[in-house]
Design a protein around this motif. Structure first.
Motif, PDB file in Angstrom:
ATOM      1  N   UNK A 249      50.219 -26.696  31.491  1.00 18.38           N
ATOM      2  CA  UNK A 249      51.536 -27.333  31.460  1.00 18.38           C
ATOM      3  C   UNK A 249      52.660 -26.315  31.286  1.00 18.38           C
ATOM      4  N   UNK A 250      52.422 -25.262  30.485  1.00 16.89           N
ATOM      5  CA  UNK A 250      53.478 -24.291  30.201  1.00 16.89           C
ATOM      6  C   UNK A 250      53.274 -22.961  30.915  1.00 16.89           C
ATOM      7  N   UNK A 251      52.037 -22.683  31.357  1.00 20.31           N
ATOM      8  CA  UNK A 251      51.746 -21.412  31.984  1.00 20.31           C
ATOM      9  C   UNK A 251      51.459 -20.297  31.002  1.00 20.31           C
ATOM     10  N   UNK A 252      51.530 -20.557  29.707  1.00 18.95           N
ATOM     11  CA  UNK A 252      51.277 -19.533  28.693  1.00 18.95           C
ATOM     12  C   UNK A 252      49.807 -19.127  28.701  1.00 18.95           C
ATOM     13  N   UNK A 253      49.551 -17.822  28.654  1.00 17.80           N
ATOM     14  CA  UNK A 253      48.185 -17.289  28.704  1.00 17.80           C
ATOM     15  C   UNK A 253      47.927 -16.452  27.454  1.00 17.80           C
ATOM     16  N   UNK A 254      46.699 -16.569  26.932  1.00 21.41           N
ATOM     17  CA  UNK A 254      46.356 -15.820  25.719  1.00 21.41           C
ATOM     18  C   UNK A 254      44.857 -15.532  25.713  1.00 21.41           C
ATOM     19  N   UNK A 255      44.486 -14.355  25.243  1.00 18.67           N
ATOM     20  CA  UNK A 255      43.069 -14.010  25.099  1.00 18.67           C
ATOM     21  C   UNK A 255      42.584 -14.470  23.724  1.00 18.67           C
ATOM     22  N   UNK A 256      41.454 -15.158  23.722  1.00 16.14           N
ATOM     23  CA  UNK A 256      40.914 -15.721  22.488  1.00 16.14           C
ATOM     24  C   UNK A 256      39.433 -15.382  22.401  1.00 16.14           C
ATOM     25  N   UNK A 257      38.988 -14.995  21.224  1.00 16.21           N
ATOM     26  CA  UNK A 257      37.564 -14.754  20.982  1.00 16.21           C
ATOM     27  C   UNK A 257      36.967 -16.035  20.406  1.00 16.21           C
ATOM     28  N   UNK A 258      36.037 -16.622  21.133  1.00 17.87           N
ATOM     29  CA  UNK A 258      35.474 -17.917  20.736  1.00 17.87           C
ATOM     30  C   UNK A 258      34.335 -17.716  19.745  1.00 17.87           C
ATOM     31  N   UNK A 259      34.699 -17.343  18.545  1.00 14.96           N
ATOM     32  CA  UNK A 259      33.714 -17.212  17.469  1.00 14.96           C
ATOM     33  C   UNK A 259      33.327 -18.607  16.980  1.00 14.96           C
ATOM     34  N   UNK A 260      32.307 -18.653  16.142  1.00 17.30           N
ATOM     35  CA  UNK A 260      31.886 -19.934  15.596  1.00 17.30           C
ATOM     36  C   UNK A 260      32.990 -20.619  14.818  1.00 17.30           C
ATOM     37  N   UNK A 261      33.759 -19.843  14.050  1.00 17.18           N
ATOM     38  CA  UNK A 261      34.840 -20.419  13.269  1.00 17.18           C
ATOM     39  C   UNK A 261      35.952 -20.953  14.169  1.00 17.18           C
ATOM     40  N   UNK A 262      36.298 -20.195  15.210  1.00 21.23           N
ATOM     41  CA  UNK A 262      37.344 -20.648  16.131  1.00 21.23           C
ATOM     42  C   UNK A 262      36.909 -21.928  16.850  1.00 21.23           C
ATOM     43  N   UNK A 263      35.655 -21.974  17.301  1.00 16.61           N
ATOM     44  CA  UNK A 263      35.153 -23.157  18.002  1.00 16.61           C
ATOM     45  C   UNK A 263      35.135 -24.377  17.094  1.00 16.61           C
ATOM     46  N   UNK A 264      34.755 -24.197  15.839  1.00 16.41           N
ATOM     47  CA  UNK A 264      34.733 -25.318  14.897  1.00 16.41           C
ATOM     48  C   UNK A 264      36.144 -25.821  14.620  1.00 16.41           C
ATOM     49  N   UNK A 265      37.087 -24.875  14.438  1.00 14.53           N
ATOM     50  CA  UNK A 265      38.472 -25.275  14.189  1.00 14.53           C
ATOM     51  C   UNK A 265      39.051 -26.001  15.397  1.00 14.53           C
ATOM     52  N   UNK A 266      38.715 -25.499  16.587  1.00 15.15           N
ATOM     53  CA  UNK A 266      39.205 -26.151  17.814  1.00 15.15           C
ATOM     54  C   UNK A 266      38.643 -27.567  17.939  1.00 15.15           C
ATOM     55  N   UNK A 267      37.346 -27.728  17.707  1.00 12.40           N
ATOM     56  CA  UNK A 267      36.720 -29.046  17.818  1.00 12.40           C
ATOM     57  C   UNK A 267      37.356 -30.037  16.837  1.00 12.40           C
ATOM     58  N   UNK A 268      37.627 -29.569  15.612  1.00 11.24           N
ATOM     59  CA  UNK A 268      38.245 -30.448  14.618  1.00 11.24           C
ATOM     60  C   UNK A 268      39.657 -30.840  15.043  1.00 11.24           C
ATOM     61  N   UNK A 269      40.427 -29.854  15.543  1.00  6.35           N
ATOM     62  CA  UNK A 269      41.796 -30.147  15.978  1.00  6.35           C
ATOM     63  C   UNK A 269      41.806 -31.067  17.189  1.00  6.35           C
ATOM     64  N   UNK A 270      40.878 -30.838  18.141  1.00  3.34           N
ATOM     65  CA  UNK A 270      40.810 -31.690  19.332  1.00  3.34           C
ATOM     66  C   UNK A 270      40.426 -33.118  18.964  1.00  3.34           C
ATOM     67  N   UNK A 271      39.489 -33.266  18.028  1.00  6.55           N
ATOM     68  CA  UNK A 271      39.085 -34.599  17.592  1.00  6.55           C
ATOM     69  C   UNK A 271      40.240 -35.329  16.922  1.00  6.55           C
ATOM     70  N   UNK A 272      40.996 -34.610  16.087  1.00  6.00           N
ATOM     71  CA  UNK A 272      42.150 -35.224  15.422  1.00  6.00           C
ATOM     72  C   UNK A 272      43.216 -35.603  16.433  1.00  6.00           C
ATOM     73  N   UNK A 273      43.410 -34.754  17.441  1.00  4.58           N
ATOM     74  CA  UNK A 273      44.404 -35.045  18.469  1.00  4.58           C
ATOM     75  C   UNK A 273      44.039 -36.308  19.247  1.00  4.58           C
ATOM     76  N   UNK A 274      42.780 -36.429  19.650  1.00  5.53           N
ATOM     77  CA  UNK A 274      42.350 -37.600  20.408  1.00  5.53           C
ATOM     78  C   UNK A 274      42.404 -38.862  19.558  1.00  5.53           C
TER      79      UNK A 274
END
Length: 322
Positions: A249-274
């Motif tokens: 939507x914005x075109x913003x690009x960023x490099x992210x390391x998908x560690x276990x902690x990052x993936x867990x935080x993302x899943x929690x945030x995505x679940x809350x968003x939905x």
């Protein structure tokens, strides 16, 4: 479990005919034959009695037998028996181009519109659409018949992918603008279907999502079905290490390391968003249908349709919808 057609890989006519066959064969008998469950309205067949609302209800619909028995004024609704008009708002913004499973979200949005369209076409109802694409909202006039439905679906399939937003021209209309435009442009009551991932990227106001208030206003006069399109990778990221991620939507690009902690935080945030999106849809008075690109979407539509039929057979409180 049958696989949904990948709409863009077949010849246009064959693709749409196969889609129509899948929809009509598996949903046959669920909704056609009567409007009950889609749009209660003026007609000739009696439905449920409910409390009389001064200034809103026609006194000619007063149910004197129930009024006398309960000593409280009641009116009796009527089941619609005339041609109805269905309007859909289809989100074709850049975020809908994403897809990692059976199809992209935009293809699933077209399939969802096809399910609504083929069912309403069999009833003789007219279907029109507002299409959000390229920084504007385009109106497709309401028509009846299979050829008109094919033309609408093919027009959606032919809609080109667009670059990410955030250009110098500024962002285009968001989902809130699209819903407001649909409400302003169609004043006749009917069925309204909003098909989107509901991720418009705009800031919230007053604790509400930006499209929540327009959706609530739309649902005051119409029966509204909000079809939320979801891809599994929006809910859970794979364990692949460093990745380059881009916001469509914005075109913003960023490099992210998908560690276990990052993936867990993302899943929690995505679940809350939905969960917040679902609560906002239901709180607006709209019915909520979730379709995923990794699931049998026709079965999900069938279950939703059956639930709507059952709920429509029970009296509903004023000001709310199933």
């Amino acid at each position: 479990m049958s696989r949904s057609p990948k709409l863009g890989r077949l010849a246009p006519e064959r693709s749409l005919k196969r889609l129509e066959l899948q929809v009509t064969r598996r949903l046959d008998g669920l909704l056609h034959g009567e409007h009950l469950g889609l749009l209660p309205g003026p007609g000739s067949d009696l439905a449920e009695a409910r409390l009389y609302q001064p200034g809103e209800d026609d006194v000619r619909h007063m149910d004197w037998a129930v009024t006398a028995r309960t000593t409280v004024s009641h009116v009796r609704d009527l089941i619609a028996d005339h041609e109805l008009e269905t309007w859909a708002l289809v989100d074709m913004s850049p975020s809908m181009d994403f897809g990692t499973a059976r199809m992209t979200k935009r293809d699933l949005a077209v399939a969802a519109l096809a399910a609504v369209g083929f069912l309403t076409a069999r009833l003789g109802d007219r279907l029109g659409a507002y299409i959000m694409h390229g920084g504007q909202v385009r109106r497709w006039p309401a028509r009846t018949g299979r050829s008109a439905m094919y033309a609408l679906l093919q027009g959606l399939l032919d809609t080109p992918r667009e670059a990410a937003a955030g250009s110098a021209s500024g962002p285009g209309p968001g989902l809130a603008d699209g819903i407001s435009g649909l409400a302003r442009g169609q004043v006749r009551r009917g069925l309204r279907v909003v098909i989107s991932d509901f991720l418009d990227g705009q800031a919230t106001t007053g604790g509400e999502l930006p499209w929540q208030r327009p959706l609530r206003r739309l649902a005051v006069r119409n029966q509204v079905i909000a079809v939320e399109i979801v891809d599994p990778r929006e809910l859970d990221l794979p364990d692949v290490g460093p990745v380059l991620m881009s916001d469509p939507e914005t075109g913003e690009t960023r490099e992210i390391i998908l560690s276990g902690r990052v993936r867990a935080a993302y899943a929690a945030a995505a679940s809350a968003q939905r969960a917040r999106i679902g609560a906002a849809i239901r709180g607006s008075g709209a019915s909520h249908l979730v379709l995923r690109t990794d699931r049998d979407w026709i079965s999900d539509v069938a279950r939703f349709a059956l639930q709507q039929r059952r709920v429509a057979g029970r009296p509903q409180p004023r000001g709310g919808r199933p």
